[in-house]
Write an enzyme that holds these catalytic residues in place. Structure first.
Site, PDB file in Angstrom:
ATOM      1  N   SER A   1       0.836  -1.195   0.000  1.00 26.79           N
ATOM      2  CA  SER A   1       0.000   0.000   0.000  1.00 26.79           C
ATOM      3  C   SER A   1       0.876   1.252   0.000  1.00 26.79           C
ATOM      4  O   SER A   1       1.963   1.256   0.583  1.00 26.79           O
ATOM      5  CB  SER A   1      -0.883   0.004   1.258  1.00 26.79           C
ATOM      6  OG  SER A   1      -1.521   1.259   1.432  1.00 26.79           O
TER       7      SER A   1
ATOM      8  N   GLU B   1      -2.437  -9.661  -9.556  1.00 26.88           N
ATOM      9  CA  GLU B   1      -1.781  -8.907  -8.489  1.00 26.88           C
ATOM     10  C   GLU B   1      -1.040  -9.899  -7.594  1.00 26.88           C
ATOM     11  O   GLU B   1      -1.650 -10.557  -6.753  1.00 26.88           O
ATOM     12  CB  GLU B   1      -2.810  -8.112  -7.690  1.00 26.88           C
ATOM     13  CG  GLU B   1      -3.746  -7.276  -8.563  1.00 26.88           C
ATOM     14  CD  GLU B   1      -4.541  -6.263  -7.771  1.00 26.88           C
ATOM     15  OE1 GLU B   1      -3.957  -5.648  -6.850  1.00 26.88           O
ATOM     16  OE2 GLU B   1      -5.732  -6.078  -8.059  1.00 26.88           O
TER      17      GLU B   1
END
Length: 577
Positions: free
Chosen positions: A257, A470
């Site tokens: 993130s 991903e």
């Protein structure tokens, strides 16, 4: 030295109130534009006339429809100069970008539906960028460089530390050290003319979610700002700004993130809102840009010359029925993938980057999913043989996931989508899915892609693994090691991974991470052995790449089946709510 060129083209999709792609939120609608969105391309031509082509979009995902459209356009434009096996189409994964570009149903629900003019704009921009890069090709040196983010550089944090630490190769870390639970090295391919950096391609994994789901403008997010930063720097150092291209592609971003994760993370994220989010995205992007430029300088990075043949191999796999080699799954003798299922953890979202359903509803959904599983498995003997076998295989592949949606039979907690009792006002996205089911738009269509591409491109001594999903930090690391071992002794000394390539299939975790059923595991839709299946097939593909081209024998023909035209029409050009 290669015949190397670069170019970019504005995608040019006007914001018109349609929901953006990435967060899957009904109200995340585009009503303006903060930054342009580009297709950026490199053309790397070898001595024998072969070329590797890399095109990266400021978009959330690549779909099969996008790749197929670009391949058709480039085949028509370039003829024999174009080889689809050495062409990779990827994206930055910015969540503030248009959707509606795929024929499968699920990821277009909120747009709502398939938007042909969006797909046409993407295909046109990609073709323009690639042909422009070919036209600009000139003798250019290429180096592989690297620079590492310092521990105090606020650029990336692992958002699923518990899952990461479940891997046996993970070093012990505390919740104050999430910034260390990822690959902090940025790899950079640098195109050099007259001894100076003229263009670059960066590989570093971090989600393009600096901007949240309440904003209403198209924006390239942190990777877009990184590209703009470097393009301006390169232009001021010798060229015109229009000639400068910097590509910021993704590596292992699955569990990474751009927002702080640790004590007080939610409160810290909540303090960054509105216009401050654009400031934060630019700050993060500028840091990525500075790091990329540092890698290209004479005092940083590996600086190894890249030279030699251009090559590539690509095949498509049905991910619903792959078997993993026991070497990649701790010796499990019958590790198989299964039909796509989304877990409760997927719909619950992530705490900091993008919360989903309310916690109370997620708790109830998990309980109901467990109850349904027990009831089904107890009653297998009473079911038709085919349905009993489907359920047995599904749970074998998907456990311990609390399954909320079964994509193939289109069930939500065991109920057909059009008969789910949740009131339409409670969830507009589900309401639209139910509406499409009722009008027959989902009857035989695929909800998600299941036949997916894997690809390895060789540029000199570098092998670039191109993955459709991903991949988490450790999952990607394992794939790299698998391919490196298969190519050892065949002229390849460097192996890198690029993700979000050629199509989209959700996440790929290690099986240890999958057991934790955090968000990433809930969105690993083909089950706990997905990574092992990828390692198995990437190893086989790498072995083919190591052979002389005339001796290769692998599937070049399989492609996803077309979606039913009548159903696609029912979910195309839907009115904006």
């Amino acid at each position: 030295m290669y015949q190397l060129g670069w170019a970019k083209a504005d995608i040019g999709i006007e914001p018109a109130g349609r929901a953006m792609c990435g967060y899957g939120m009904w109200d995340h609608r585009a009503r303006g534009q903060q930054t342009p969105l580009y297709a950026r391309a490199w053309w790397v031509g070898g001595a024998d006339g072969r070329a590797a082509i890399i095109c990266v979009l400021d978009m959330a995902m690549v779909t099969h429809s996008m790749r197929a459209g670009v391949v058709d356009a480039l085949t028509a434009e370039l003829g024999d100069d174009f080889n689809p096996e050495t062409f990779v189409l990827a994206c930055t994964h910015s969540h503030s970008t248009p959707g509606g570009c795929g024929h499968e149903a699920m990821y277009n629900i909120v747009t709502p539906g398939f938007v042909p003019e969006h797909l046409e704009a993407v295909v046109r921009a990609c073709a323009t960028a690639v042909t422009g890069a070919k036209a600009a090709a000139a003798p250019t040196g290429l180096t592989l460089d690297a620079s590492e983010f310092a521990p105090n550089d606020d650029v990336a944090w692992n958002r699923s530390l518990g899952s990461y630490l479940a891997n046996p190769e993970a070093m012990p870390l505390t919740e104050t050290e999430t910034h260390l639970a990822l690959d902090r090295t940025m790899s950079v391919l640098t195109a050099r003319r007259d001894g100076k950096p003229a263009s670059l391609l960066s590989l570093f994994g971090v989600h393009c979610t600096s901007l949240g789901n309440s904003l209403e403008r198209h924006d390239g997010d942190n990777k877009g700002y990184a590209a703009a930063y470097v393009e301006q720097a390169l232009a001021s150092d010798g060229g015109g700004e229009d000639e400068s291209v910097a590509i910021f592609a993704q590596a292992t971003a699955g569990d990474v993130s751009p927002h702080f994760h640790g004590p007080g993370d939610v409160a810290r994220r909540n303090r960054i809102s509105g216009e401050a989010e654009y400031v934060e995205a630019r700050r993060n992007g500028d840091l990525q840009g500075e790091t990329a430029l540092a890698a290209t300088s004479s005092t940083h990075g590996r600086g190894s010359d890249v030279d030699g043949p251009i090559d590539g191999v690509m095949t498509y796999l049905d991910l619903t029925e792959q078997t993993a080699d026991p070497r990649f799954v701790d010796g499990h003798p019958n590790a198989r993938t299964g039909e796509p299922c989304h877990g409760v953890a997927f719909f619950a979202g992530t705490r900091v980057d993008g919360p989903g359903m309310p916690k109370a509803i997620a708790v109830a959904a998990r309980a109901q999913s467990k109850l349904l599983r027990r009831r089904r498995l107890r009653g297998l003997a009473k079911l038709p043989v085919e349905e009993a076998e489907r359920l047995r295989r599904m749970y074998e592949a998907q456990d311990p996931k609390d399954i909320l949606m079964e994509a193939k039979p289109k069930l939500q907690l065991g109920t057909p989508i059009d008969r789910v009792r949740l009131p339409d006002w409670a969830d507009p996205s589900l309401a639209e899915m139910k509406r499409q089911a009722r009008v027959g738009a989902l009857k035989t269509s695929s909800m998600v892609p299941t036949v997916l591409p894997i690809q390895i491109i060789r540029i000199g001594q570098l092998a670039l693994i191109c993955c459709p999903g991903e991949f988490t930090t450790v999952a990607g690391r394992r794939v790299v090691e698998t391919v490196r071992a298969a190519l050892d002794g065949h002229g390849v000394t460097e192996v890198l991974i690029m993700t979000y390539c050629n199509d989209y299939m959700g996440y790929v975790t290690t099986h240890q991470e999958y057991e934790q059923q955090a968000y990433e595991g809930g969105h690993t839709i083909f089950g706990r052995w997905t990574l092992g299946a990828f390692q198995t097939q990437f190893e086989k593909l790498a072995q083919q790449l190591a052979m002389p081209s005339d001796d290769r024998d692998y599937d070049r023909d399989t492609r996803p089946a077309p979606q039913p035209a009548d159903e696609l029409a029912l979910r195309s050009n839907l009115p904006v709510p």
